[in-house]
Design an enzyme around this catalytic site. Structure first.
Site, mmCIF file in Angstrom:
data_model
loop_
_atom_site.group_PDB
_atom_site.id
_atom_site.type_symbol
_atom_site.label_atom_id
_atom_site.label_comp_id
_atom_site.label_asym_id
_atom_site.label_seq_id
_atom_site.Cartn_x
_atom_site.Cartn_y
_atom_site.Cartn_z
ATOM 1 C CE1 TYR A 194 -6.487 -3.580 -10.932
ATOM 2 C CE2 TYR A 194 -4.291 -2.702 -11.332
ATOM 3 C CZ TYR A 194 -5.331 -3.536 -11.681
ATOM 4 O OH TYR A 194 -5.215 -4.319 -12.788
ATOM 5 C CB THR A 196 -0.233 -2.687 -9.833
ATOM 6 O OG1 THR A 196 -1.124 -1.587 -10.065
ATOM 7 C CG2 THR A 196 -0.523 -3.802 -10.807
ATOM 8 C CE LYS A 197 -2.865 2.668 -8.796
ATOM 9 N NZ LYS A 197 -3.316 1.833 -9.921
ATOM 10 C CB THR A 198 2.107 2.131 -2.735
ATOM 11 O OG1 THR A 198 0.960 2.989 -2.624
ATOM 12 C CG2 THR A 198 3.007 2.651 -3.837
ATOM 13 C CG LEU A 199 -2.515 0.071 1.542
ATOM 14 C CD1 LEU A 199 -2.715 1.192 2.561
ATOM 15 C CD2 LEU A 199 -3.816 -0.604 1.242
#
Ligand SMILES: Cc1ncc(COP(=O)(O)O)c(C=O)c1O
Length: 399
Positions: A194, A196-199
């Site tokens: 998603y 905002t995620k780290t990937l």
């Protein structure tokens, strides 16, 4: 409470622009790959998605990876692969996002909530066994903020009851637990890509597993339940003929999303290092303040630092969590709350007759949690601004 104006205190050093809570880190490599895909004439699931699956699988040491359009889809496919259905129960920590439990409801099964550990905010292994019943079909574990849960304890209990474990690793890429990559530890692991995620692939997810039956079932169900390699049916090496074997879902990842994922994956160690450095700076600054509780970072794990959840020691402060966030907003700093525990939401509260104090740790943690901006594109000055604003608010409101 004395009427103090934080805005006045912060005015001397107020940011010119609002610092968003989360921003994805996109470079020219991602942009070029997406443009290449757009020019290629093949936008949906194709060779790039397949390459992303194999590179991701290699990265997390998992024999199989199935790319989908969200972690929610990945978890739903995991429960489907286990055959979870009506009258079954699935254990879910209460301190999480609704996706972790709603997938259980999709299967017409019942989410059985468990409170979390007061330090880690992850599923409390000490409370797990008492929630296992003859109807329990699976345990879902969440790695909150990117901090891996106590998998050894959880897997020992699960194995004693012959129960499969699914990890909701929406926050936990890349992360390790006792040297093992998250994604290669339990029966199945779901990742989120998603925005905002780290990937990040905008929207996206991955299911990893070492079990070929689960992987085959998940790939098939992710694309309408049609026979294998359905995505090739419009390509020269494919065939127009297909068979629907099950009533599946439309959960496949597009090659546009995979284009982002391939380059985010290649840069993931750098992205993690930057997140880790920011988290370290926050912790160094905030651990000086007895009014603040910094997130744990035990030596036996590698934290993915998706979120930096600061906890207020409310008994030492003359300000509520909500007013604290308001003061940060006035200082032009974005913040959020992770999570509103599921038992407080009307759907879960009313469907399963739950009261706030049924899960006291989650309830109390929620009332004092603030997630701070944490993303690789933050400058050192942005980090300074967040630290300065937090310290000013604490100085203003400490008892
Ligand atoms: C703990 C947790 N699980 C699952 C999800 C769902 O991820 P997705 O949006 O990829 O479905 C999220 C999303 O924020 C989450 O925080």
């Amino acid at each position: 409470m004395e009427d103090k104006n934080v805005l006045q205190t912060l005015l001397g050093r107020k940011r010119k622009t609002f610092l968003p809570f989360a921003v994805p880190h996109i470079t020219q490599a991602e942009i070029d790959e997406v443009v290449d895909t757009l020019h290629s004439g093949w936008l949906t699931t194709g060779a790039k998605t397949k390459r992303f699956e194999s590179e991701f699988a290699r990265f997390v040491n998992a024999p199989y990876a199935v790319a989908v359009n969200s972690a929610t889809a990945a978890m739903h496919l995991a429960l489907d692969a286990l055959g979870v259905g009506e009258h079954d129960e699935v254990i879910v920590p209460v301190y999480t996002f609704t996706a972790t439990a709603e997938v259980v409801v999709y299967c017409r099964a019942r989410p059985v909530f468990v409170d979390v550990d007061p330090v880690t905010c992850n599923l409390d292994p000490a409370q797990l066994e008492q929630h296992i019943t003859p109807r329990t079909r699976a345990i879902i574990v969440v790695h909150i903020a990117g901090l891996p849960a106590e998998m050894d304890e959880i897997l020992t209990i699960a194995q004693a009851h012959a129960l499969p474990v699914i990890e909701d690793a929406a926050h936990a890429f890349p992360a390790t637990y006792r040297g093992q990559m998250v994604g290669s530890i339990s029966d199945m692991t779901a990742f989120s890509f998603y925005a905002t995620k780290t990937l990040s692939t905008g929207e996206g997810g991955m299911l990893t597993t070492a079990n070929s039956d689960y992987a085959q079932r998940a790939s098939m169900m992710a694309l309408h339940g049609i026979s294998r390699d359905a995505w090739k049916r419009y390509k020269s090496e494919g065939s127009w003929y297909y068979e629907v074997l099950q009533a599946g879902y439309k959960y496949n990842m597009t090659d546009i999303a995979a284009s982002l994922g391939l380059h985010q994956l290649a840069r993931s160690q750098w992205l993690l290092q930057r997140r880790r450095a920011i988290a370290q700076r926050y912790t160094e600054a905030f651990s000086q303040w007895p009014e603040l509780e910094t997130p744990p970072n035990p030596a036996h794990v590698e934290h993915a630092w998706h979120l930096y959840i600061l906890r207020l020691q409310l008994e030492r402060l003359a300000i509520t969590r909500d007013a604290f966030i308001q003061a940060l907003t006035e200082a032009r700093i974005g913040a959020s709350v992770h999570f509103i525990p599921l038992h407080l939401h009307p759907f879960y509260r009313d469907s399963y007759h739950l009261a706030p104090h049924d899960f006291p740790v989650a309830f109390q943690t929620y009332q004092r949690a603030i997630s701070l901006p944490l993303y690789p594109g933050m400058t050192d000055e942005d980090v300074d601004d967040v630290i300065f604003a937090i310290e000013q608010i604490v100085t203003t409101y400490k008892k």
